[in-house]
Scaffold this motif. Structure first.
Motif, mmCIF file in Angstrom:
data_model
loop_
_atom_site.group_PDB
_atom_site.id
_atom_site.type_symbol
_atom_site.label_atom_id
_atom_site.label_comp_id
_atom_site.label_asym_id
_atom_site.label_seq_id
_atom_site.Cartn_x
_atom_site.Cartn_y
_atom_site.Cartn_z
ATOM 1 N N LEU A 93 -15.138 -30.195 -15.196
ATOM 2 C CA LEU A 93 -15.423 -30.468 -16.597
ATOM 3 C C LEU A 93 -15.756 -29.175 -17.349
ATOM 4 N N LEU A 94 -16.549 -28.314 -16.727
ATOM 5 C CA LEU A 94 -16.921 -27.045 -17.364
ATOM 6 C C LEU A 94 -15.711 -26.133 -17.528
ATOM 7 N N TYR A 95 -14.776 -26.193 -16.569
ATOM 8 C CA TYR A 95 -13.530 -25.433 -16.705
ATOM 9 C C TYR A 95 -12.747 -25.910 -17.927
ATOM 10 N N MET A 96 -12.646 -27.229 -18.089
ATOM 11 C CA MET A 96 -11.942 -27.786 -19.231
ATOM 12 C C MET A 96 -12.647 -27.427 -20.542
ATOM 13 N N LYS A 97 -13.961 -27.505 -20.525
ATOM 14 C CA LYS A 97 -14.731 -27.197 -21.727
ATOM 15 C C LYS A 97 -14.517 -25.755 -22.163
ATOM 16 N N GLN A 98 -14.519 -24.833 -21.193
ATOM 17 C CA GLN A 98 -14.322 -23.433 -21.505
ATOM 18 C C GLN A 98 -12.894 -23.164 -21.975
ATOM 19 N N VAL B 219 -4.386 -13.604 -28.551
ATOM 20 C CA VAL B 219 -5.594 -13.441 -27.750
ATOM 21 C C VAL B 219 -5.382 -14.139 -26.419
ATOM 22 N N ILE B 220 -5.685 -13.443 -25.325
ATOM 23 C CA ILE B 220 -5.518 -14.015 -24.002
ATOM 24 C C ILE B 220 -6.643 -15.006 -23.715
ATOM 25 N N GLY B 221 -6.353 -16.055 -22.949
ATOM 26 C CA GLY B 221 -7.335 -17.097 -22.668
ATOM 27 C C GLY B 221 -8.537 -16.577 -21.893
ATOM 28 N N ARG B 222 -9.710 -17.159 -22.170
ATOM 29 C CA ARG B 222 -10.932 -16.741 -21.482
ATOM 30 C C ARG B 222 -10.900 -17.098 -19.997
ATOM 31 N N VAL B 223 -10.378 -18.279 -19.700
ATOM 32 C CA VAL B 223 -10.327 -18.761 -18.322
ATOM 33 C C VAL B 223 -8.914 -18.714 -17.779
ATOM 34 N N ASP B 224 -7.971 -19.262 -18.514
ATOM 35 C CA ASP B 224 -6.582 -19.322 -18.094
ATOM 36 C C ASP B 224 -5.832 -18.144 -18.713
ATOM 37 N N THR B 225 -5.486 -17.153 -17.898
ATOM 38 C CA THR B 225 -4.831 -15.954 -18.415
ATOM 39 C C THR B 225 -3.342 -16.151 -18.680
ATOM 40 N N THR B 226 -2.809 -17.353 -18.440
ATOM 41 C CA THR B 226 -1.423 -17.648 -18.803
ATOM 42 C C THR B 226 -1.341 -18.262 -20.197
ATOM 43 N N GLY C 183 0.800 -1.215 0.000
ATOM 44 C CA GLY C 183 0.000 0.000 0.000
ATOM 45 C C GLY C 183 0.831 1.261 0.000
ATOM 46 N N ILE C 184 2.123 1.129 0.382
ATOM 47 C CA ILE C 184 3.028 2.291 0.379
ATOM 48 C C ILE C 184 4.084 2.131 -0.709
ATOM 49 N N ASP C 185 4.786 1.000 -0.647
ATOM 50 C CA ASP C 185 5.861 0.759 -1.613
ATOM 51 C C ASP C 185 5.394 -0.035 -2.829
ATOM 52 N N PHE C 186 4.309 -0.769 -2.702
ATOM 53 C CA PHE C 186 3.791 -1.527 -3.839
ATOM 54 C C PHE C 186 2.295 -1.744 -3.657
ATOM 55 N N GLY C 187 1.599 -1.973 -4.782
ATOM 56 C CA GLY C 187 0.168 -2.211 -4.754
ATOM 57 C C GLY C 187 -0.137 -3.675 -4.961
ATOM 58 N N GLU C 188 -0.821 -3.987 -6.052
ATOM 59 C CA GLU C 188 -1.162 -5.367 -6.365
ATOM 60 C C GLU C 188 0.080 -6.110 -6.825
ATOM 61 N N ALA C 189 0.390 -7.243 -6.173
ATOM 62 C CA ALA C 189 1.586 -8.020 -6.511
ATOM 63 C C ALA C 189 1.235 -9.387 -7.088
ATOM 64 N N PHE C 190 -0.062 -9.699 -7.230
ATOM 65 C CA PHE C 190 -0.460 -11.026 -7.708
ATOM 66 C C PHE C 190 -0.167 -11.180 -9.195
ATOM 67 N N ALA C 191 0.361 -12.316 -9.572
ATOM 68 C CA ALA C 191 0.586 -12.658 -10.969
ATOM 69 C C ALA C 191 -0.076 -14.001 -11.248
ATOM 70 N N PRO C 192 -0.723 -14.169 -12.408
ATOM 71 C CA PRO C 192 -1.397 -15.434 -12.725
ATOM 72 C C PRO C 192 -0.428 -16.617 -12.687
ATOM 73 N N VAL C 193 -0.911 -17.720 -12.160
ATOM 74 C CA VAL C 193 -0.114 -18.942 -12.064
ATOM 75 C C VAL C 193 -0.839 -20.046 -12.820
ATOM 76 N N ALA C 194 -0.103 -20.822 -13.581
ATOM 77 C CA ALA C 194 -0.697 -21.881 -14.391
ATOM 78 C C ALA C 194 -1.186 -23.025 -13.513
ATOM 79 N N ARG C 195 -2.366 -23.558 -13.822
ATOM 80 C CA ARG C 195 -2.879 -24.735 -13.135
ATOM 81 C C ARG C 195 -2.276 -25.985 -13.768
ATOM 82 N N LEU C 196 -2.068 -27.002 -12.954
ATOM 83 C CA LEU C 196 -1.486 -28.239 -13.472
ATOM 84 C C LEU C 196 -2.395 -28.877 -14.512
ATOM 85 N N GLU C 197 -3.730 -28.758 -14.328
ATOM 86 C CA GLU C 197 -4.656 -29.299 -15.317
ATOM 87 C C GLU C 197 -4.482 -28.598 -16.665
#
Length: 435
Positions: free
Chosen positions: A362-367, A132-139, A49-63
């Motif tokens: 299954l729906l995650y895989m389908k998407q 084009v970036i993935g709809r579900v998986d942003t990596t 909040g002072i030296d940095f804001g959002e630090a999250f980066a997308p991580v790939a799922r093993l699936e």
């Protein structure tokens, strides 16, 4: 160390300026070993909040990783990998920019938001080049060129149905970033990958041997099964306690090994008495006997999602376990075995809950497959309980099912929409699909 310092200069990660009024200065140093304070914490001078804001980066799922591998091998795609030299130095840090007269300052290794800034730099560069970036998986990034599909995954695996596109992409990346390695995919996240003419083999033999050596089981007597058929572990309240750190380290290491070894998924338990660590050591003895077992993805295998769902109702003395296996016909992509988070009053509910969990996966895989230009209309989910199948196909909420959590009833909506075809696998469905 000199190479790192030269990368700082080459990437222009800093600009010498007078300290702005009210700005905090972050010190730098070479860290060869983390030193902890009296409470066991590692101190940092950067405050959120002072030296940095959002630090999250997308991580790939093993699936998602296994799905990419299965798709690539099905379409006879050879996968490559590349490594950007000092990749975290290529990102742009917004937090430092507001303290400077310059519009942009490069990221640094010691900045907490450097992982996110590198992802954003790579994402913006690929989108600018038409990906084009993935709809579900942003990596995941894809690009269609005529009838060929080009895929980029995580940091950085790529492949295409057209080999020339891979060569062009390598040159494009080398022009924008300084590359330390470009070659065929052979090792990724401790997965060993052999891309052969007949198919591809994914395994973790090196990780397995290192695991055995770490827990001093490299000279143990091998055994042919990971778990005895008559094993019934309970809480063992009167049992001798063991070192919690050691036990949890063993379980954590085995859980990561499950990424390519579904044969040990059910055997990995979560207790902490002497009887349980004996059961875990049996798994390690089994790994000693089978260090090279992995996943075989044959080329040319049909690519169609098929799900198996099962539950071990009252089979464990402590918890109920649900199991799920998601297949792309002959290509295993996802599997799980975990305890149910609610109490089942009947076998119907015990089977109904894992079916709902399998439906969500299954729906995650389908998407995700939509990003690969694969569109599936109706996917089979096989369950061995007739009551659970009829419960899913019945849109009416009866009084006998009101105790089941609402989120488990979501499978009814997808069955009604036609996304899922829930079948009783004991009626020959398995034979028809795997013939």
């Amino acid at each position: 160390m000199h190479e790192e310092l030269n990368n700082f200069t080459r990437n222009e990660v800093w600009i010498l300026e007078a300290k702005p009024k009210g700005a905090r200065v972050i010190g730098t140093k070479w860290v060869f070993r983390n030193k902890q304070d009296d409470e066991g914490n590692i101190g940092y001078s950067q405050v959120e909040g002072i030296d940095f804001g959002e630090a999250f980066a997308p991580v790939a799922r093993l699936e998602a990783i296994r799905l990419l591998l299965a798709y690539a091998f099905h379409h006879d795609m050879k996968l490559y990998q590349m490594d950007v030299k000092s990749s975290f130095l290529n990102g742009y840090i917004n937090e430092l920019a507001r303290w400077s007269n310059h519009p942009v300052i490069q990221s640094c290794l010691w900045i907490k938001a450097s992982t996110r800034s590198w992802y954003e730099r790579l994402r913006d560069f690929l989108i600018e080049k038409g990906f084009v970036i993935g709809r579900v998986d942003t990596t995941l990034f894809t690009k269609k060129v005529d009838n060929d599909l080009f895929c980029i995954f995580d940091d950085i695996i790529f492949g295409s149905t057209n080999e020339e596109l891979c060569m062009e992409f390598g040159k494009m990346m080398a022009k924008e970033f300084e590359m330390s390695m470009i070659g065929e995919l052979t090792f990724f996240l401790r997965f060993q990958i052999k891309q052969l003419r007949e198919g591809t083999f994914i395994y973790q033999e090196k990780y397995t041997r290192d695991l055995l050596k770490r827990f001093k089981m490299d000279n143990c007597k091998p055994i042919e099964t990971p778990m005895a058929t008559n094993t019934k572990l309970d809480t063992d309240e009167s049992g001798i306690k063991v070192d919690q750190t050691l036990y949890r380290s063993m379980i954590g290491s085995l859980l990561y090994l499950c990424a390519s070894r579904p044969d040990i998924m059910f055997s990995v338990c979560f207790q902490s008495k002497e009887s349980h660590i004996t059961a875990v050591k049996r798994i390690l003895r089994y790994l000693k006997h089978t260090p090279s077992i992995g996943l075989w993805y044959p080329k040319g295998a049909s690519f169609e999602l098929l799900v198996y769902s099962d539950s071990d109702f009252a089979g464990c003395r402590v918890e109920q376990y649900l199991r799920g296996l998601l297949l792309a016909t002959a290509l295993a992509i996802s599997w799980s075995s975990k305890k149910q988070n609610c109490v089942s009053l009947s076998t119907a509910k015990a089977e109904y809950i894992p079916a709902g969990s399998s439906c969500a996966q299954l729906l995650y895989m389908k998407q995700t497959l939509l990003d690969y230009r694969v569109k599936l209309s109706r996917i089979s989910l096989l369950c061995d309980n007739e009551s659970a199948v009829k419960l899913s196909n019945n849109p009416v909420q009866h009084s006998r099912t009101k105790h089941i959590n609402i989120r488990h009833h979501s499978i009814r909506d997808h069955v009604a929409k036609g996304d899922i075809l829930l079948q009783n696998r004991d009626q020959g469905a398995i034979g028809r699909h795997l013939h």
